[in-house]
Design a protein around this motif. Structure first.
Motif, PDB file in Angstrom:
ATOM      1  N   PRO A 128     -18.138  20.272   7.645  1.00 51.26           N
ATOM      2  CA  PRO A 128     -19.243  20.705   6.777  1.00 51.26           C
ATOM      3  C   PRO A 128     -19.641  22.130   7.127  1.00 51.26           C
ATOM      4  N   PRO A 129     -19.997  22.945   6.131  1.00 51.43           N
ATOM      5  CA  PRO A 129     -20.476  24.287   6.445  1.00 51.43           C
ATOM      6  C   PRO A 129     -21.850  24.202   7.118  1.00 51.43           C
ATOM      7  N   THR A 130     -22.142  25.162   7.990  1.00 51.62           N
ATOM      8  CA  THR A 130     -23.524  25.259   8.480  1.00 51.62           C
ATOM      9  C   THR A 130     -24.302  26.031   7.414  1.00 51.62           C
ATOM     10  N   HIS A 131     -25.623  25.838   7.422  1.00 47.33           N
ATOM     11  CA  HIS A 131     -26.405  26.501   6.379  1.00 47.33           C
ATOM     12  C   HIS A 131     -27.732  26.979   6.936  1.00 47.33           C
ATOM     13  N   GLU A 132     -28.184  28.124   6.420  1.00 46.74           N
ATOM     14  CA  GLU A 132     -29.508  28.611   6.780  1.00 46.74           C
ATOM     15  C   GLU A 132     -30.154  29.224   5.548  1.00 46.74           C
ATOM     16  N   LEU A 148     -24.028  29.984   3.805  1.00 42.23           N
ATOM     17  CA  LEU A 148     -23.130  28.958   4.335  1.00 42.23           C
ATOM     18  C   LEU A 148     -22.099  29.625   5.219  1.00 42.23           C
ATOM     19  N   ARG A 149     -21.726  28.947   6.304  1.00 40.78           N
ATOM     20  CA  ARG A 149     -20.689  29.480   7.193  1.00 40.78           C
ATOM     21  C   ARG A 149     -19.744  28.353   7.595  1.00 40.78           C
ATOM     22  N   ASN A 150     -18.476  28.680   7.640  1.00 43.60           N
ATOM     23  CA  ASN A 150     -17.482  27.724   8.141  1.00 43.60           C
ATOM     24  C   ASN A 150     -16.204  28.477   8.485  1.00 43.60           C
ATOM     25  N   GLU A 151     -15.615  28.177   9.605  1.00 44.23           N
ATOM     26  CA  GLU A 151     -14.314  28.733  10.024  1.00 44.23           C
ATOM     27  C   GLU A 151     -14.260  30.249   9.873  1.00 44.23           C
ATOM     28  N   TRP A 189     -18.824  35.730  -1.405  1.00 44.27           N
ATOM     29  CA  TRP A 189     -17.866  34.894  -0.662  1.00 44.27           C
ATOM     30  C   TRP A 189     -17.003  35.832   0.172  1.00 44.27           C
ATOM     31  N   ILE A 190     -17.162  35.724   1.473  1.00 46.40           N
ATOM     32  CA  ILE A 190     -16.386  36.569   2.390  1.00 46.40           C
ATOM     33  C   ILE A 190     -15.543  35.650   3.273  1.00 46.40           C
ATOM     34  N   LEU A 211     -16.214  25.497   1.792  1.00 51.39           N
ATOM     35  CA  LEU A 211     -15.816  26.782   2.364  1.00 51.39           C
ATOM     36  C   LEU A 211     -14.895  26.521   3.551  1.00 51.39           C
ATOM     37  N   ALA A 212     -13.748  27.199   3.568  1.00 52.40           N
ATOM     38  CA  ALA A 212     -12.872  27.165   4.747  1.00 52.40           C
ATOM     39  C   ALA A 212     -12.472  28.604   5.039  1.00 52.40           C
ATOM     40  N   ALA A 213     -11.663  28.829   6.074  1.00 52.36           N
ATOM     41  CA  ALA A 213     -11.365  30.197   6.526  1.00 52.36           C
ATOM     42  C   ALA A 213     -10.944  31.102   5.374  1.00 52.36           C
ATOM     43  N   ALA A 214     -10.043  30.608   4.516  1.00 56.39           N
ATOM     44  CA  ALA A 214      -9.492  31.475   3.464  1.00 56.39           C
ATOM     45  C   ALA A 214      -9.600  30.833   2.091  1.00 56.39           C
ATOM     46  N   ARG A 215     -10.516  29.891   1.945  1.00 56.96           N
ATOM     47  CA  ARG A 215     -10.550  29.137   0.684  1.00 56.96           C
ATOM     48  C   ARG A 215     -11.976  28.801   0.285  1.00 56.96           C
TER      49      ARG A 215
END
Ligand code: BG6
Length: 274
Positions: A2-6, A18-21, A37-38, A123-127
């Motif tokens: 799951p992505p983290t969220h703030e 949202l952040r993930n990988e 989206w970065i 959200l994943a590293a490249a997706r």
């Protein structure tokens, strides 16, 4: 994961980061609209206009506006419907996505149906994976059209091509809705382009100079390709001069054949980028 969220804000608009990988995404509660989206490589993939409006009741120019329950002016509602104009609720995260919801209420009374829309953003590293689910919560059937109106950031629209549409038929909205077939291997962006392709089965590839982005749709029957070109862009108040050259819209849509939902039924469509 799951992505983290703030919670955060962008130009005064409440947002969730949202952040993930190693990847990050920024989502405004207004419209549940992705603004950024970065991926883990650090390069922004979405376009957001310098002059984008962040005011209640307006549409934000850029990111991924959610079009629902009406695409364009194909009905009596405001262009592209109301979902992009209203605040959605953040519902939390599942195993792999953040979930936002919009339900019927006083602000949607112009479309007299009981519904729930859920937007999930994974959200994943490249997706990036975005899915829209629509549920009929009323006692009578309704129909709708919808799209994920994705503004992909590009370095220079003149160098951009979109592959994967060869052999597909399209309605040319820039030419009175006339019907055509895509004979060329790739779509080039030289001037205004506003097309609705149907029966798209192949994954699409956006080639932007040396960069490539794969685009996959599931559940959505149509692909809308839009860029206003320099001439029309000059009349769009929330686009800064020259900004039309910084994006290509490749939208996952269900437009040509509206979805009919019986009471209790759900429909789902998704777009994956990476
Ligand atoms: O300016 P808006 O309402 O965000 O719409 C932008 C464009 O959205 C596209 O999806 C449509 O095909 C175009 O016809 C339209 O101009």
């Amino acid at each position: 994961m799951p992505p983290t969220h703030e919670s955060t804000d962008h130009r005064g608009t409440p947002c969730l980061r949202l952040r993930n990988e190693g990847a990050t995404a920024l989502v405004a509660l207004h419209g549940a609209q992705l603004l950024s989206w970065i991926p883990a490589d650090g390069r922004e993939r979405l376009f957001l206009g310098e002059r984008a409006q962040f005011t209640p009741g307006s549409a934000i120019r850029g990111g991924v506006p959610v079009v629902f329950p009406q695409f364009g002016e194909r009905g009596n509602l405001r262009k592209h419907g109301f979902a992009r104009l209203l605040d959605w609720t953040f519902e939390g995260v599942t195993d792999d996505a953040a979930i936002f919801e919009l339900r019927d209420g006083p602000d949607t009374a112009q479309w007299p149906h009981a519904f729930a829309c859920r937007l999930s953003i994974g959200l994943a590293a490249a997706r990036l994976a975005v899915a829209l689910e629509v549920e009929n919560r009323g006692a009578v059937p309704f129909d709708f059209t919808a799209a994920l109106h994705t503004y992909l950031r590009v370095d220079d629209i003149a160098q951009v091509s979109l592959e994967g549409l060869q052999g597909c038929d399209y309605e040319d909205s820039a030419n009175g809705g006339t019907l055509h077939r895509q004979h060329e291997h790739a779509v080039a962006f030289d001037g205004e382009i506003d097309r609705i392709y149907n029966d798209v089965v192949a994954p699409l590839i956006l080639v932007d100079g040396g960069h490539r982005l794969d685009i996959k749709h599931d559940g959505f029957g149509d692909t809308i390709v839009w860029n206003p070109g320099a001439h029309l862009a000059a009349r769009i108040g929330d686009l800064a001069p020259g900004e039309h050259a910084r994006f290509a819209c490749v939208e996952a849509g269900q437009v040509l054949a509206p979805v009919l939902l019986a009471p209790g039924e759900r429909w789902r469509g998704s777009q994956a980028l990476g």
